[in-house]
Enzyme design. Structure first.
Site, mmCIF file in Angstrom:
data_model
loop_
_atom_site.group_PDB
_atom_site.id
_atom_site.type_symbol
_atom_site.label_atom_id
_atom_site.label_comp_id
_atom_site.label_asym_id
_atom_site.label_seq_id
_atom_site.Cartn_x
_atom_site.Cartn_y
_atom_site.Cartn_z
ATOM 1 N N GLY A 135 16.211 -7.040 -2.512
ATOM 2 C CA GLY A 135 15.081 -6.839 -3.405
ATOM 3 C C GLY A 135 13.850 -6.539 -2.560
ATOM 4 N N GLN A 182 11.190 -8.151 -2.077
ATOM 5 C CA GLN A 182 10.678 -9.323 -1.362
ATOM 6 C C GLN A 182 11.779 -10.039 -0.579
ATOM 7 O OE1 GLN A 182 7.642 -10.264 -0.818
ATOM 8 N NE2 GLN A 182 6.733 -8.639 -2.053
ATOM 9 N N SER A 183 12.828 -9.319 -0.226
ATOM 10 C CA SER A 183 13.974 -9.929 0.450
ATOM 11 C C SER A 183 13.591 -10.645 1.749
ATOM 12 C CB SER A 183 15.004 -8.840 0.758
ATOM 13 O OG SER A 183 15.987 -9.334 1.634
ATOM 14 N N ASN A 184 13.872 -11.944 1.800
ATOM 15 C CA ASN A 184 13.696 -12.693 3.050
ATOM 16 C C ASN A 184 14.687 -12.207 4.094
ATOM 17 O OD1 ASN A 184 11.759 -14.637 1.987
ATOM 18 N ND2 ASN A 184 13.472 -15.487 0.823
ATOM 19 N N ALA A 227 16.020 -9.199 4.447
ATOM 20 C CA ALA A 227 15.642 -7.908 5.036
ATOM 21 C C ALA A 227 14.538 -8.108 6.073
ATOM 22 C CB ALA A 227 15.193 -6.951 3.933
#
Ligand SMILES: *Cc1c(COP(=O)(O)O)cnc(C)c1O
Length: 322
Positions: free
Chosen positions: A73, A75-77, A79
């Site tokens: 997503g 806001q992916s932590n 990524a």
């Protein structure tokens, strides 16, 4: 059985992460509640993905990769932490993210700081995201690069070795503290953390039940069966996770990554009793699910319970609390 230390691993994380009793919350609730601070893994703002990336990026390095791609997503932590870890190896990161939800602030700022290239895909489906990743991989290969792709959340058997290792770390710390955990509770988002802890508990914490709190509506029991079978194969062990070893409680609220009143209340409660920040997407909802189980009488009076804090506080700067 193969030992986990026999697998290539890049030590990105500061380990062991702290494990201690939450005195105020324990008193308030009337149980012995401990916390494992995997929000303090030491890369960027910490978090669980660092343990998975230690194995996944070792594999990337060994395969000669110079570019790493992953998905998530906006806001992916995962990524963001992929970019933070890959940068240390001199690898470029391309983050292929769904164009949904919060498209500014939070982890997107950090992605830029870490030098990642962000490609937003206007879709609700990860099939489209993976198709875009495949296209980018082909282009990169044609340009002479060696790309390596990591699926959403790093939730493949190799990544979950990081959480089998965490269970081993917990076993050592429990022994030092002189406690035997009756249960460990963790968030389940893509399933790799829960799978690793569940197989890890079977291997290193006999008698400890592993409870996953689902923060989206994926079928975590099935996912955990698959991932633990894959990880057991990697480790060449006959130990298997069975259906009765899997305990999933869902606490999704209005939807994945949409703050819920109970999740935000849990964020405030842990902050105000213990001074620890959780987040409205994963760990706040996991805590809220844990509190629901406590209210439902899922734990006996004198049980020792460990909550695994998987990080994510960066979301506090992107997502509106309710
Ligand atoms: C990804 C994530 C989780 C969930 O872990 P999975 O292995 O994907 O199930 C939990 N908490 C935080 C903060 C995360 O970023």
């Amino acid at each position: 059985m193969r030992q986990i230390i026999d697998f290539p691993c890049i030590p990105f994380a500061q380990l062991p992460t702290p494990l201690y009793k939450l005195e105020n919350l324990s008193r308030e609730i009337g149980k012995n509640i401990y916390i494992k601070r995997d929000d303090m893994t030491g890369v960027a703002l910490g978090g669980n993905k660092v343990r998975k990336l230690e194995f996944l990026l070792a594999d990337a390095r060994d395969k000669g990769a110079d570019v790493v791609l992953t998905a998530g997503g906006p806001q992916s932590n995962h990524a963001m932490l992929t970019a933070a870890c890959a940068g240390q190896l001199g690898m470029k990161s391309i983050l292929v993210l769904k164009k949904r939800g919060e498209l500014t602030g939070g982890n997107l700022i950090l992605d830029g700081i870490f030098g990642a290239e962000v490609r937003l895909v206007d879709t609700d489906s990860y099939d489209d995201v993976y198709a875009e990743m495949d296209r980018i991989m082909e282009q990169l290969r044609a340009q002479g690069h060696t790309p390596y792709s990591i699926p959403v959340g790093g939730s493949v058997p190799l990544g979950s070795l990081g959480y089998i290792n965490c269970a081993k770390e917990i076993a050592h710390q429990a022994q030092e503290l002189g406690v035997t955990f009756d249960a460990i509770v963790s968030a389940a988002g893509s399933g790799g953390t829960y799978a690793g802890l569940t197989l890890g508990a079977k291997l290193f914490l006999p008698g400890t039940r592993s409870i996953g709190i689902g923060v989206c509506d994926d079928p975590f029991a099935e996912i955990a069966m698959e991932l633990t079978a894959g990880a057991a194969e990697l480790l060449e062990t006959d130990v298997r996770v069975n259906r009765e070893d899997i305990h999933i409680h869902y606490c999704i609220g209005p939807g994945y990554a949409i703050p819920s009143p109970e999740g935000c209340a849990a964020v405030r409660r842990l902050a105000r009793t213990e001074g620890i920040l959780t987040d409205p997407v994963y760990t706040g909802k996991a805590l809220a699910g844990f509190f629901q189980l406590l209210e439902q009488g899922a734990f006996d009076q004198d049980e020792d319970i460990l909550f695994v804090h998987t990080g994510g506080a960066g979301a506090l700067f992107a997502v509106e609390m309710v």
